[in-house]
Design an enzyme around this catalytic site. Sequence first.
Site, PDB file in Angstrom:
ATOM      1  N   CYS A   1       0.797  -1.235   0.000  1.00  0.00           N
ATOM      2  CA  CYS A   1       0.000   0.000   0.000  1.00  0.00           C
ATOM      3  C   CYS A   1       0.829   1.284   0.000  1.00  0.00           C
ATOM      4  O   CYS A   1       0.422   2.294  -0.588  1.00  0.00           O
ATOM      5  CB  CYS A   1      -0.932   0.037   1.215  1.00  0.00           C
ATOM      6  SG  CYS A   1      -1.690  -1.549   1.616  1.00  0.00           S
TER       7      CYS A   1
ATOM      8  N   CYS B   1       1.655   3.700  -3.115  1.00  0.00           N
ATOM      9  CA  CYS B   1       0.670   4.630  -3.678  1.00  0.00           C
ATOM     10  C   CYS B   1       0.119   5.601  -2.638  1.00  0.00           C
ATOM     11  O   CYS B   1      -0.220   6.737  -2.962  1.00  0.00           O
ATOM     12  CB  CYS B   1      -0.493   3.857  -4.303  1.00  0.00           C
ATOM     13  SG  CYS B   1       0.006   2.965  -5.782  1.00  0.00           S
ATOM     14  N   HIS B   2      -0.039   5.136  -1.385  1.00  0.00           N
ATOM     15  CA  HIS B   2      -0.710   5.983  -0.390  1.00  0.00           C
ATOM     16  C   HIS B   2       0.263   6.718   0.528  1.00  0.00           C
ATOM     17  O   HIS B   2      -0.161   7.602   1.281  1.00  0.00           O
ATOM     18  CB  HIS B   2      -1.668   5.139   0.459  1.00  0.00           C
ATOM     19  CG  HIS B   2      -2.751   4.480  -0.341  1.00  0.00           C
ATOM     20  ND1 HIS B   2      -3.872   5.162  -0.767  1.00  0.00           N
ATOM     21  CD2 HIS B   2      -2.871   3.226  -0.824  1.00  0.00           C
ATOM     22  CE1 HIS B   2      -4.638   4.335  -1.466  1.00  0.00           C
ATOM     23  NE2 HIS B   2      -4.059   3.152  -1.523  1.00  0.00           N
TER      24      HIS B   2
ATOM     25  N   MET C   1      -7.206   1.071  -7.956  1.00  0.00           N
ATOM     26  CA  MET C   1      -6.812   0.331  -6.749  1.00  0.00           C
ATOM     27  C   MET C   1      -6.879  -1.169  -7.069  1.00  0.00           C
ATOM     28  O   MET C   1      -7.912  -1.663  -7.527  1.00  0.00           O
ATOM     29  CB  MET C   1      -7.797   0.694  -5.636  1.00  0.00           C
ATOM     30  CG  MET C   1      -7.825  -0.261  -4.492  1.00  0.00           C
ATOM     31  SD  MET C   1      -6.634   0.157  -3.209  1.00  0.00           S
ATOM     32  CE  MET C   1      -6.931  -1.233  -2.121  1.00  0.00           C
TER      33      MET C   1
HETATM   34 FE1  DHE Z   1       7.438   0.943 -10.395  1.00  0.00          FE
HETATM   35  C1  DHE Z   1       9.794   2.464 -12.429  1.00  0.00           C
HETATM   36  C2  DHE Z   1       7.470   3.636  -8.367  1.00  0.00           C
HETATM   37  C3  DHE Z   1       4.672  -0.271  -8.827  1.00  0.00           C
HETATM   38  C4  DHE Z   1       7.835  -1.981 -12.031  1.00  0.00           C
HETATM   39  N1  DHE Z   1       8.442   2.728 -10.408  1.00  0.00           N
HETATM   40  C5  DHE Z   1       9.360   3.167 -11.338  1.00  0.00           C
HETATM   41  C6  DHE Z   1       9.806   4.471 -10.975  1.00  0.00           C
HETATM   42  C7  DHE Z   1       9.149   4.799  -9.824  1.00  0.00           C
HETATM   43  C8  DHE Z   1       8.293   3.700  -9.474  1.00  0.00           C
HETATM   44  C9  DHE Z   1       9.282   6.083  -9.046  1.00  0.00           C
HETATM   45  C10 DHE Z   1      10.812   5.315 -11.749  1.00  0.00           C
HETATM   46  C11 DHE Z   1      12.203   4.943 -11.341  1.00  0.00           C
HETATM   47  C12 DHE Z   1      13.252   5.704 -12.132  1.00  0.00           C
HETATM   48  O1  DHE Z   1      13.147   5.801 -13.356  1.00  0.00           O
HETATM   49  O2  DHE Z   1      14.195   6.223 -11.526  1.00  0.00           O
HETATM   50  N2  DHE Z   1       6.244   1.589  -8.890  1.00  0.00           N
HETATM   51  C13 DHE Z   1       6.452   2.709  -8.182  1.00  0.00           C
HETATM   52  C14 DHE Z   1       5.445   2.848  -7.170  1.00  0.00           C
HETATM   53  O3  DHE Z   1       5.396   3.729  -6.262  1.00  0.00           O
HETATM   54  C15 DHE Z   1       4.407   1.833  -7.432  1.00  0.00           C
HETATM   55  C16 DHE Z   1       3.225   2.515  -8.109  1.00  0.00           C
HETATM   56  C17 DHE Z   1       3.832   1.163  -6.225  1.00  0.00           C
HETATM   57  C18 DHE Z   1       4.805   0.497  -5.341  1.00  0.00           C
HETATM   58  O4  DHE Z   1       4.462   0.207  -4.211  1.00  0.00           O
HETATM   59  O5  DHE Z   1       5.937   0.235  -5.743  1.00  0.00           O
HETATM   60  C19 DHE Z   1       5.143   0.948  -8.429  1.00  0.00           C
HETATM   61  N3  DHE Z   1       6.412  -0.826 -10.431  1.00  0.00           N
HETATM   62  C20 DHE Z   1       5.319  -1.121  -9.701  1.00  0.00           C
HETATM   63  C21 DHE Z   1       4.887  -2.473  -9.929  1.00  0.00           C
HETATM   64  O6  DHE Z   1       3.881  -3.039  -9.396  1.00  0.00           O
HETATM   65  C22 DHE Z   1       5.807  -3.077 -10.925  1.00  0.00           C
HETATM   66  C23 DHE Z   1       5.046  -3.433 -12.205  1.00  0.00           C
HETATM   67  C24 DHE Z   1       6.499  -4.338 -10.406  1.00  0.00           C
HETATM   68  C25 DHE Z   1       7.266  -4.111  -9.160  1.00  0.00           C
HETATM   69  O7  DHE Z   1       8.473  -4.303  -9.243  1.00  0.00           O
HETATM   70  O8  DHE Z   1       6.710  -3.754  -8.145  1.00  0.00           O
HETATM   71  C26 DHE Z   1       6.766  -1.915 -11.164  1.00  0.00           C
HETATM   72  N4  DHE Z   1       8.585   0.358 -11.958  1.00  0.00           N
HETATM   73  C27 DHE Z   1       8.621  -0.906 -12.446  1.00  0.00           C
HETATM   74  C28 DHE Z   1       9.590  -0.963 -13.531  1.00  0.00           C
HETATM   75  C29 DHE Z   1      10.133   0.315 -13.659  1.00  0.00           C
HETATM   76  C30 DHE Z   1       9.498   1.119 -12.647  1.00  0.00           C
HETATM   77  C31 DHE Z   1       9.893  -2.192 -14.359  1.00  0.00           C
HETATM   78  C32 DHE Z   1      11.199   0.787 -14.649  1.00  0.00           C
HETATM   79  C33 DHE Z   1      10.619   1.017 -15.999  1.00  0.00           C
HETATM   80  C34 DHE Z   1      11.646   1.477 -16.986  1.00  0.00           C
HETATM   81  O9  DHE Z   1      11.628   0.976 -18.129  1.00  0.00           O
HETATM   82  O10 DHE Z   1      12.469   2.331 -16.658  1.00  0.00           O
END
Ligand code: DHE
Length: 690
Positions: free
Chosen positions: A195, A198-199, A236
């Site tokens: 959670c 996002c929150h 959500m």
């Molecule tokens: Fe991510 C990038 C935050 C959920 C996979 N994710 C990012 C970035 C942020 C972020 C700030 C950019 C980083 C950068 O470029 O410096 N992600 C978050 C969250 O806050 C969120 C919404 C919820 C959480 O609790 O994490 C979240 N993200 C996810 C997922 O559920 C994903 C699909 C699988 C996982 O690992 O949790 C996921 N996020 C990714 C990936 C990138 C990413 C694969 C990089 C993408 C790219 O091509 O650069």
Amino acid sequence: MKRKGLFIALTVSLLLIVAACSTQAPPAAEQVSPTTEAHPPTEAVMEVDKETLLAAFQAGGCGACHVIPGIPNAQGTLGPDLSIIGKLAANRIQATDYEGGAESNEEYLRESILEPNTYTVPECPGGPCGEGLMPPSGDLFSDVELEAIVDYLSALTGEEAAEVESVTSTTAGVNGPSLSDEEFARAKQIFFDRCAGCHGVLRNGATGPALTPDITLAKGTIALQAIIFNGTPRGMPDWGKQGVLSEADAEIMAKYIQNEPPQPPEMSLSQMLETWTVIIPPQDRPTEPQHDRDWQNFFSVTLRDAGQIAIIDGDTKEVVNIVETGYAVHISRMSATGRYVYTIGRDGKAVLIDLWMEKPDKVAEVQVCYDARSIEGSKYSGEEGNFFDKYTIVGCYWPPHFVILDGATLEPMKIVSTRSYTYDTEEYHPEPRVASIVASHFKPQWVVSVKETGQVWLVDYSDPLNPTIKMIEAELFLHDGGWESTGRYFLVAANARNKIVIIDVKDEELEAIVETGETPHPGRGANYIDPEYGPVWVTSHLGEGMLAVIGVDPEGHPLSAWRVVRNIDLPGAGSLFLKTHPASEWIWVDFTLNPDETLQRSVCVIAKENPTEVYKCWEVADYGRAVHFEYNMEGDEVWISIWGRIDAEKGKQGEIVIYDDKTLEEKARIFDLPTPTGKFNVYNTVEDIY
Ligand code: DHE
């Protein structure tokens, strides 16, 4: 009818008792004018005791699914808007497909609560109203409460006097529901895992709404449990339906978020140093690659729920090594030379992997926060010096800070807090999280997105212990972003504001802010030359099925620069990533978070030469979710992850599917990878090709 207590046979359906006030709507032809204003009914019309009424709505948790004027926090979108239900009820009784027995508005509303499946409204605010989602809810109310609700709703005609005193919230000073120590500890861990991203750790909200007790107490346990279990159309996740949380988990989470959030700990440099380990010191590392593989075409692949990284040879598709990295690695970035992979996990642990070793493996690690998402290397070489591979930066969610580390050993050198004031109202924010970070090629600078204060910080790392920082006012809720093709402009989503912010790193200023669609989620975006508008950068969206194409060439195409020049319709929302390559004819897009199982595992391509519509969509697997794309070094293959479940049987935990980018034909599969998500090709990540 007696109140039988909030018996928790909480299946999906019970959770939707909250729709307890009706899932019924008028036939289209009988819609009431949308300009009718909705007000809470007058005292005279209500004729009920306010406390009884409020208790009744809280017992049913109605406000979590419905908009109900005058009821605190009743802003739900899962069920129909009840703002003028007193007027619509009569129309519904007369609808040709109405098969119930009601003959008056009151009877209709009573029937809607006691036997809600008599008639299902076709459209709810967030999409179609789910048939059967609302179970009979009489057991939740005493006779008096039921009649109070019916009377109140009957009087909602939108024509009442505006100066009515609405029911006031009674949550001030009220304690949240109690939890045992064991339940509290479990809820705290689940909140961190699922959670907080996002929150927010302090639950002040960002991508998701705020969840502080002043808001959650008014919704009540049952309503909150319903949302946690079933998700919402606005993004959500449906944690219960996905099988991630049990009914009991959803209940303790609902109770947990009605209590004050616990204050998480800070982290000092000395604490970081205690976790710092150099496994192979720089002087003991190879001076040239110790294998014949083309390491620039390696892929670093996150095996998310296994806490590992797979290093995969892009030429042979062999898994060269599986590296233990720690909990839920989020991303990999490469050092400027490409020799090192930097990874960051949600637990704030950074890992350094040396690709020149005979078997590439980790050579250093350190924990610099408790919750993190971003990491980047130093990529500038020029008049101000050669900073290739010299430093690393980690951006943290908690504590809200970034840390500068030595690029070859990960020794933490400098902590900079991001606690500050929001750019717009200049209010203090205790938790401004660090979202995306990119390294400028123009100057020795990192571009750091500070989410909750809405600032982009240009951090000069040439003197890392005394860094100068330019704080650029931008927009709240900055999240993910990437460069346009020249690397001068950084485009980052202010996702909860439906905007893309553009920063000019050469002139160090805000260039523009562009309104896109609902909740843009570009990843790093996709760059291509549009046949009509020249160089453009594209984002997909979580909240709607649409790509927004933004002109990014102010000199060559000034009329289309910094505006959305095209919207390309997609078959659904919930897209997390899109990707292209300069050598490719296509833009690829996923639908990972769409509630529809078929779409979750599908991808679509759009032809760059005809970017007005989707060219083709197809299912990539028969289980899991298709997520994230990466090209090989040549730009003629696309890799897609199938994100299965770690506890699934062999064959369903995950794999990577590889397509020939010219023909769109499947070329290979790398099977039995536990929960693969992000993939980062060494060459493309070094050169920022996307
Ligand atoms: Fe991510 C990038 C935050 C959920 C996979 N994710 C990012 C970035 C942020 C972020 C700030 C950019 C980083 C950068 O470029 O410096 N992600 C978050 C969250 O806050 C969120 C919404 C919820 C959480 O609790 O994490 C979240 N993200 C996810 C997922 O559920 C994903 C699909 C699988 C996982 O690992 O949790 C996921 N996020 C990714 C990936 C990138 C990413 C694969 C990089 C993408 C790219 O091509 O650069």
